[in-house]
Motif scaffolding. Structure first.
Motif, mmCIF file in Angstrom:
data_model
loop_
_atom_site.group_PDB
_atom_site.id
_atom_site.type_symbol
_atom_site.label_atom_id
_atom_site.label_comp_id
_atom_site.label_asym_id
_atom_site.label_seq_id
_atom_site.Cartn_x
_atom_site.Cartn_y
_atom_site.Cartn_z
ATOM 1 N N ALA A 158 62.393 -4.725 -49.206
ATOM 2 C CA ALA A 158 62.948 -4.465 -50.532
ATOM 3 C C ALA A 158 62.563 -3.075 -51.021
ATOM 4 N N THR A 159 61.293 -2.712 -50.826
ATOM 5 C CA THR A 159 60.834 -1.387 -51.255
ATOM 6 C C THR A 159 61.648 -0.285 -50.599
ATOM 7 N N LEU A 160 61.907 -0.408 -49.311
ATOM 8 C CA LEU A 160 62.675 0.621 -48.598
ATOM 9 C C LEU A 160 64.119 0.666 -49.091
ATOM 10 N N GLY A 161 64.709 -0.505 -49.353
ATOM 11 C CA GLY A 161 66.068 -0.520 -49.872
ATOM 12 C C GLY A 161 66.174 0.054 -51.271
ATOM 13 N N ILE A 162 65.143 -0.155 -52.078
ATOM 14 C CA ILE A 162 65.118 0.420 -53.426
ATOM 15 C C ILE A 162 65.149 1.944 -53.355
ATOM 16 N N GLU A 163 64.476 2.512 -52.346
ATOM 17 C CA GLU A 163 64.555 3.968 -52.147
ATOM 18 C C GLU A 163 65.971 4.414 -51.807
ATOM 19 N N ASP A 164 66.689 3.616 -51.006
ATOM 20 C CA ASP A 164 68.090 3.950 -50.712
ATOM 21 C C ASP A 164 68.880 4.070 -52.009
ATOM 22 N N ALA A 165 68.708 3.089 -52.894
ATOM 23 C CA ALA A 165 69.428 3.080 -54.161
ATOM 24 C C ALA A 165 69.120 4.328 -54.976
ATOM 25 N N ALA A 166 67.839 4.697 -55.017
ATOM 26 C CA ALA A 166 67.445 5.878 -55.793
ATOM 27 C C ALA A 166 68.103 7.142 -55.253
ATOM 28 N N LEU A 167 68.132 7.277 -53.931
ATOM 29 C CA LEU A 167 68.724 8.481 -53.347
ATOM 30 C C LEU A 167 70.224 8.541 -53.598
ATOM 31 N N LEU A 168 70.914 7.408 -53.504
ATOM 32 C CA LEU A 168 72.339 7.398 -53.817
ATOM 33 C C LEU A 168 72.579 7.832 -55.261
ATOM 34 N N GLY A 169 71.789 7.303 -56.191
ATOM 35 C CA GLY A 169 71.950 7.706 -57.578
ATOM 36 C C GLY A 169 71.707 9.179 -57.786
ATOM 37 N N GLU A 170 70.669 9.707 -57.129
ATOM 38 C CA GLU A 170 70.344 11.123 -57.268
ATOM 39 C C GLU A 170 71.453 12.015 -56.719
ATOM 40 N N LEU A 171 71.940 11.693 -55.539
ATOM 41 C CA LEU A 171 72.943 12.543 -54.897
ATOM 42 C C LEU A 171 74.291 12.464 -55.602
ATOM 43 N N LEU A 172 74.720 11.259 -55.968
ATOM 44 C CA LEU A 172 76.029 11.109 -56.588
ATOM 45 C C LEU A 172 76.025 11.525 -58.050
ATOM 46 N N GLY A 173 74.843 11.579 -58.648
ATOM 47 C CA GLY A 173 74.762 12.097 -60.003
ATOM 48 C C GLY A 173 74.810 13.604 -60.070
ATOM 49 N N ALA A 174 74.674 14.266 -58.914
ATOM 50 C CA ALA A 174 74.616 15.726 -58.882
ATOM 51 C C ALA A 174 75.906 16.374 -58.413
ATOM 52 N N THR A 175 76.911 15.553 -57.998
ATOM 53 C CA THR A 175 78.137 16.141 -57.465
ATOM 54 C C THR A 175 79.285 15.152 -57.593
ATOM 55 N N ASP A 176 80.515 15.687 -57.655
ATOM 56 C CA ASP A 176 81.707 14.841 -57.596
ATOM 57 C C ASP A 176 82.238 14.726 -56.179
ATOM 58 N N ASP A 177 81.608 15.418 -55.239
ATOM 59 C CA ASP A 177 82.049 15.411 -53.846
ATOM 60 C C ASP A 177 81.405 14.217 -53.137
ATOM 61 N N VAL A 178 82.076 13.071 -53.208
ATOM 62 C CA VAL A 178 81.510 11.844 -52.648
ATOM 63 C C VAL A 178 81.273 11.957 -51.144
ATOM 64 N N PRO A 179 82.238 12.414 -50.344
ATOM 65 C CA PRO A 179 81.984 12.491 -48.898
ATOM 66 C C PRO A 179 80.768 13.353 -48.553
ATOM 67 N N ALA A 180 80.603 14.475 -49.238
ATOM 68 C CA ALA A 180 79.448 15.341 -48.959
ATOM 69 C C ALA A 180 78.140 14.651 -49.338
ATOM 70 N N ALA A 181 78.139 13.952 -50.484
ATOM 71 C CA ALA A 181 76.924 13.249 -50.911
ATOM 72 C C ALA A 181 76.546 12.160 -49.913
ATOM 73 N N LEU A 182 77.551 11.446 -49.399
ATOM 74 C CA LEU A 182 77.258 10.375 -48.457
ATOM 75 C C LEU A 182 76.758 10.919 -47.128
#
Length: 370
Positions: free
Chosen positions: A293-317
């Motif tokens: 769970a702890t490791l998956g929670i980090e995944d969620a945080a990184l997705l939020g950080e990256l997608l909050g910084a750009t509208d370029d979804v493919p690049a963020a992913l």
């Protein structure tokens, strides 16, 4: 930006919260008729708590947990030393999965969660993704997140031919019980004989969480209670109080959870232009490292950080994938080192080495955020 998250477990809900905090419009779909949790107790390490602090819910999470330490004992009750590691490398927060799920669902907003609605398929197209659902409906989004666990239906389409696999011979039994007649003076996690590990922990509300695991188990016979008791004898030394066995004896049969441990094989990719996997759907591992769970929670945080910084979804992913895949390759190496430790003493030492690495900020951030 609009995102669809499949799965309203801990990682899915945390992903929904992280994306909402980043300004993304999010809807979660959950096939079950209610927000619920498979399992009982859950350990959250310092890196997961740091994520919840950043999301503004850290204090509420701590309020439903009990500070604990991952220190192993031998069957005689003696602590197995871990030279070179300090108290911080052993500390975590023990929470009840269902209570954490409820807290996160409230924060995401119950109105943003669609229950009794599962994922059927997706279709990517220029500028977005069409998500088709089991109720016959469909919805458009800029992003689809598969946070639907080890048996992920999203992964089945994104990376065909990668079903969850048995960790052969690895089984787990566990339960939470209240009002126990057995006196529990302290937490105990024991490394015993015949590949068995287990013990008991007091939770924040006075309940007791017990667990038993075994590597390379022989074929199972008997009831769940009988199976757990059979393995508990490898964790308790003759002549000492058999607290674990007493707790198991007290537990109603229908309260005991048993799992054949399942793993997700290494994947060649985690993303496409508009679809991404997070948590167990991408990297379900053995629970002997108590950090899924702890490791998956980090995944969620990184997705939020990256997608909050750009509208370029493919690049963020793509950036997310470039960070997470090597990160989890290293997690898998450390996990295997713990599993294959030749002695209980070495198991404890290698486990401390893993947790030390995991909670180090540089490790948690990965290559993107270092």
């Amino acid at each position: 930006m609009r995102a669809v998250v499949i799965g309203a477990g801990i990682v899915g809900l945390t992903t929904g919260l992280a994306l909402r905090r980043a300004g993304v419009d999010v809807v979660l779909y959950e096939h079950a008729p209610e927000i619920r949790a498979a399992g009982a107790g859950l350990g959250l390490w310092a890196n997961a708590l740091a994520v919840y602090d950043d999301l503004g819910v850290g204090d509420r999470v701590r309020a439903i947990g009990k500070p604990s330490e991952m220190r192993f004992h031998n069957p005689a009750g003696e602590v197995l030393d871990t030279p070179g590691f300090d108290a911080d490398d052993h500390r975590y927060l023990l929470v009840h999965r269902a209570k954490l799920n409820d807290l996160l669902a409230d924060e995401v907003g119950r109105g943003n969660i669609r229950l009794s609605t599962g994922f059927r398929e997706y279709e990517e197209h220029a500028g977005g993704v069409t998500v088709r659902l089991t109720d016959g409906g469909e919805t458009e989004a800029d992003l689809l997140v598969g946070a639907d666990g080890a048996y992920s239906a999203v992964r089945a389409q994104l990376v065909p031919g990668t079903p969850a696999e048995e960790h052969r011979g690895h089984h787990a039994w566990r339960a939470v019980i209240r009002d126990t007649a057995t006196e529990v003076l302290a937490n105990r996690l024991v490394l015993g004989h015949n590949g068995c590990r287990g013990g008991y922990l007091k939770t924040h509300d006075g309940s007791v969480y017990w667990l038993v695991n075994q590597f390379q188990s022989p074929p199972l016979t008997g009831t769940r209670k009988e199976q757990a008791l059979e393995r508990a004898r490898f964790l308790e030394q003759d002549g000492l109080p058999k607290v674990l066995s007493a707790l198991i004896e007290e537990t109603p049969e229908d309260v005991i959870l048993h799992n054949q441990v399942m793993l997700v094989p290494p994947l060649p990719r985690w993303v496409s232009a508009r679809v991404v996997l997070a948590g167990d759907s991408a990297h379900a591992m053995s629970p002997h490292i108590t950090a899924g769970a702890t490791l998956g929670i980090e995944d969620a945080a990184l997705l939020g950080e990256l997608l909050g910084a750009t509208d370029d979804v493919p690049a963020a992913l793509k950036t997310y994938e470039a960070d997470r895949m090597p990160h989890y390759a290293h997690v898998a190496e450390l996990s295997a080192a713990v599993e294959h430790a030749p002695t209980p003493e070495e198991f404890a030492q290698r486990y401390a080495a893993f947790s030390h690495w995991m909670i180090t900020p540089e490790a948690a951030r990965g290559s993107v955020r270092a």
